[in-house]
Design an enzyme around this catalytic site. Sequence first.
Site, PDB file in Angstrom:
ATOM      1  CB  ALA A 241      -0.792  -0.058   1.235  1.00 11.24           C
ATOM      2  CG  HIS A 242      -1.146   5.141   0.696  1.00 13.48           C
ATOM      3  ND1 HIS A 242      -2.342   5.861   0.591  1.00 13.48           N
ATOM      4  CD2 HIS A 242      -1.343   4.549   1.936  1.00 13.48           C
ATOM      5  CE1 HIS A 242      -3.013   5.760   1.479  1.00 13.48           C
ATOM      6  NE2 HIS A 242      -2.528   4.985   2.419  1.00 13.48           N
ATOM      7  CG  ASN A 243       2.949   7.285   1.893  1.00 13.89           C
ATOM      8  OD1 ASN A 243       1.895   7.721   1.519  1.00 13.89           O
ATOM      9  ND2 ASN A 243       4.050   8.304   1.721  1.00 13.89           N
TER      10      ASN A 243
END
Length: 339
Positions: A241-243
């Site tokens: 997922a993001h980051n």
Amino acid sequence: MNLSALEISKKLKGTIEGNAKVMIHSLSRIEDAEEGSISFLSHNKYLPFLEKTKASAVLISNNLELSNGVSTTLIRVQDAYAAFTQLLISWSQDKKKKLKGIHATAIVDPSAQISPKAYIGAFVCIGEQTIVEDGAQIQSHTVIGDHVKIQKNTFISSRVSILDESEIGANCIIHDGVVVGSDGFGFAPQKDQAYLKIPQLGKVIIRDNVEIGANTTIDRATLGATIIGEGVKLDNLVQIAHNVEIGSHTVIAAQTGVAGSTKIGSRCVIGGQVGIIGHLTLGDGVQIQGQTGVIKNLADGSTVQGTPAIDYKSFYKSYAIFKSLPSMESRLSLLEKNK
């Protein structure tokens, strides 16, 4: 490849027992080998196959003692499994064709910088200001967005999507169906119970020597970057997922999902179907057994299992009790009746 047993022996620094001139043109498993192939034996349970194998040569370890004679040529090495792995690598490199140029059906934006030593396959699309360096190989029907950088000798298979701003390091392997740089899952709840999409303005950075399995997805950051460290190996169907940040030389098996903003250390080993919630920090050298659910930070060197995750030794002790609960309940009921 067409080598004699003697040539292979020299390549692997081994010794020959049997016909050194026999020719080898393929690799095979010992149980279904054919004439002209080479196999290996690294475990005693496969010894019965050695006596009847049709392989022309078999790699075995120096310390393996045989009670019966065999008809095949033996090549003794320090570690048969490691030696066979070297052959697999050599064979696969020989099979790969290093192509150059841009296929006539590819669509490449005029502003893109494509090395003359790179290969762009059929029906590939490449966007504005994208850079593809020497030796990179991009196979058919792959889509490369705008302002992407793909460094030297990276291999990108068919039907891959590398979306805007993504950075791919050198010597990476990206398998079929991978998506790099898709939007992170960011939505803000509203008073009317609807959700407002949060723009995902960051990117994905993949360091050198990373391998990404088929149909894995790596989301772009909301801001900043999702980072995959050097030498990381991701199996098929992994969701990052993001980051998220993954440290160097960590390996993650299939169907694992890592939620947003979690940081995973270096040299971690994460099994299949693991779920890791967001905003956690996992230390270096962590081992997570398959189907584990991780909901809190893990210190360096932790080994965990279960949902929620606990120390793996505690998990096995708990499981030993859990699986005995039906018989324990029966005995308890009997004791209560006999009061």
